[in-house]
Design an enzyme around this catalytic site. Structure first.
Site, PDB file in Angstrom:
ATOM      1  N   ASP A  75       0.789  -1.233   0.000  1.00  0.00           N
ATOM      2  CA  ASP A  75       0.000   0.000   0.000  1.00  0.00           C
ATOM      3  C   ASP A  75       0.818   1.279   0.000  1.00  0.00           C
ATOM      4  O   ASP A  75       0.259   2.374  -0.030  1.00  0.00           O
ATOM      5  CB  ASP A  75      -0.965   0.009   1.189  1.00  0.00           C
ATOM      6  CG  ASP A  75      -0.267  -0.305   2.519  1.00  0.00           C
ATOM      7  OD1 ASP A  75       0.896   0.126   2.719  1.00  0.00           O
ATOM      8  OD2 ASP A  75      -0.886  -0.997   3.357  1.00  0.00           O
TER       9      ASP A  75
ATOM     10  N   HIS B   2       6.640  -7.872  -0.875  1.00  0.00           N
ATOM     11  CA  HIS B   2       5.657  -8.380  -1.842  1.00  0.00           C
ATOM     12  C   HIS B   2       5.409  -7.411  -2.988  1.00  0.00           C
ATOM     13  O   HIS B   2       4.409  -7.532  -3.705  1.00  0.00           O
ATOM     14  CB  HIS B   2       4.342  -8.698  -1.131  1.00  0.00           C
ATOM     15  CG  HIS B   2       4.458  -9.826  -0.155  1.00  0.00           C
ATOM     16  ND1 HIS B   2       3.544 -10.045   0.850  1.00  0.00           N
ATOM     17  CD2 HIS B   2       5.394 -10.799  -0.025  1.00  0.00           C
ATOM     18  CE1 HIS B   2       3.915 -11.106   1.560  1.00  0.00           C
ATOM     19  NE2 HIS B   2       5.032 -11.581   1.045  1.00  0.00           N
TER      20      HIS B   2
ATOM     21  N   CYS C 171       8.037  -8.415 -21.098  1.00  0.00           N
ATOM     22  CA  CYS C 171       9.268  -7.638 -21.283  1.00  0.00           C
ATOM     23  C   CYS C 171       9.720  -6.913 -20.020  1.00  0.00           C
ATOM     24  O   CYS C 171      10.757  -6.249 -20.017  1.00  0.00           O
ATOM     25  CB  CYS C 171       9.087  -6.627 -22.413  1.00  0.00           C
ATOM     26  SG  CYS C 171       7.940  -5.268 -22.044  1.00  0.00           S
TER      27      CYS C 171
END
Length: 335
Positions: A168, A183, A194
């Protein structure tokens, strides 16, 4: 409605000034400008408001627990802080596992797995449609006292780094500089072919241009930033591909079923090796991505403590755990 002010002592050393409507006195429901506090017996506190709606039932922090935490802080020179979704619930962002209020307790909906996202265009369409509508609200959440306290500790050279399992960006918004996003972050989008990245805000503009029939609006949000939509709304949603190669775009976060990049893990391991204390804030450590650092700390004889409402996977390894709200405990510690 006429209101009176008085002190409610949730514990002897913690007076809280509340503004109380007379009509609420008989129901033991007390209201201030920002929150409702409901006393449920035996000292249990339940927050009933937008900001604390996703904080599970808990008891106020006990004096002895605060003393133990202060001793831990006093004896730690370089602190490694591992944060989880439990600190963001105090900013109004729901989590997955909190008892009674987390997504798993209140809904049958589950986050999308990476394999499904990659293989199903319908799954991607549904994900981005819901994420598009929820993004203005998710991106507007603000840091709370836990985030700002960690910034103060960093400025005083107590916090060596913050490793967060949250996507967040609230640590960055608060002003922390030494943050590792384990994460990833919902504030970037990446091409799965790509690896080109672009800011999520820029992608929001592209989504809006492709879906002018749909408006981003306020709805109840989920931990990953999306909302509930009708199937008709989802079916009409258009998801643009990568402009460079035409590949699939996904938020730059570690999906369920995915692994944290090895280089990211190794960098965090190196940072932890330079610390002499590990503090877990607002995490059950249920997933291995964060729990692995507890195991490393044990091997290196680095002391580990936690502040979390409810048990954690690492309880048997902790010096101690304060079973309380992080935003209540951290501001009362002296560094």
């Amino acid at each position: 409605m006429y209101s009176v002010h008085f002190y409610v002592y949730m514990k002897p050393s913690l007076p809280v000034l509340l503004q109380v409507p007379n009509s609420a006195q008989k129901t033991k429901m007390f209201r201030s400008r920002t929150f409702w506090v409901k006393f449920q017996g035996s000292g249990t506190v339940r927050w009933c408001c937008t900001q604390f709606a996703y904080v599970p039932k808990h008891r106020p922090c006990q004096d002895q627990a605060l003393i133990c935490m202060q001793e831990f802080m006093d004896s730690t020179r370089k602190l490694f802080v591992l944060t989880g979704a439990g600190i963001s619930t105090e900013s109004g962002i729901p989590d997955y596992r909190s008892e009674g209020v987390g997504l798993y307790a209140t809904s049958t909906k589950r986050p999308v797995h990476l394999k499904i996202f990659k293989e199903s265009s319908k799954a991607r369409q549904s994900y981005w449609a819901r994420n598009y509508v929820g993004w203005p609200r998710f991106s507007s959440f603000k840091p709370n006292v836990t985030h700002t306290t960690l910034v103060e500790w960093e400025r005083k050279d107590k916090v060596h780094c913050v490793v967060t399992q949250n996507v967040d960006r609230l640590h960055h918004k608060a002003g922390s500089h030494h943050v590792h996003e384990l994460h990833g972050t919902a504030f970037n989008v990446i091409c799965m072919s790509c690896n080109q990245t672009l800011p999520r805000h820029s992608f929001q503009t592209k989504l809006r241009d492709s879906n002018q029939h749909m408006s981003a609006r306020y709805l109840e949000i989920r931990p990953d930033g999306d909302v509930e939509l009708t199937q008709d709304e989802v079916n009409s949603f258009q998801v643009p591909p990568c402009e460079r190669c035409g590949g699939i775009l996904k938020p730059d976060i570690v999906f369920f079923g995915d692994n944290v990049p090895r280089g990211r893990v190794e960098k965090v391991r190196q940072v932890l090796a330079a610390c002499d204390g590990l503090l877990v804030l607002g995490s059950s450590l249920f997933v291995y991505s964060g729990y692995r650092f507890i195991l490393q700390a044990l091997e290196s004889r680095i002391r580990v403590s936690a502040i979390n409402i409810g048990p954690t996977r690492a309880d048997k390894h902790l010096s101690f755990r304060v079973d309380a709200r992080c935003g209540e405990v951290l501001p009362r510690l002296v560094v």
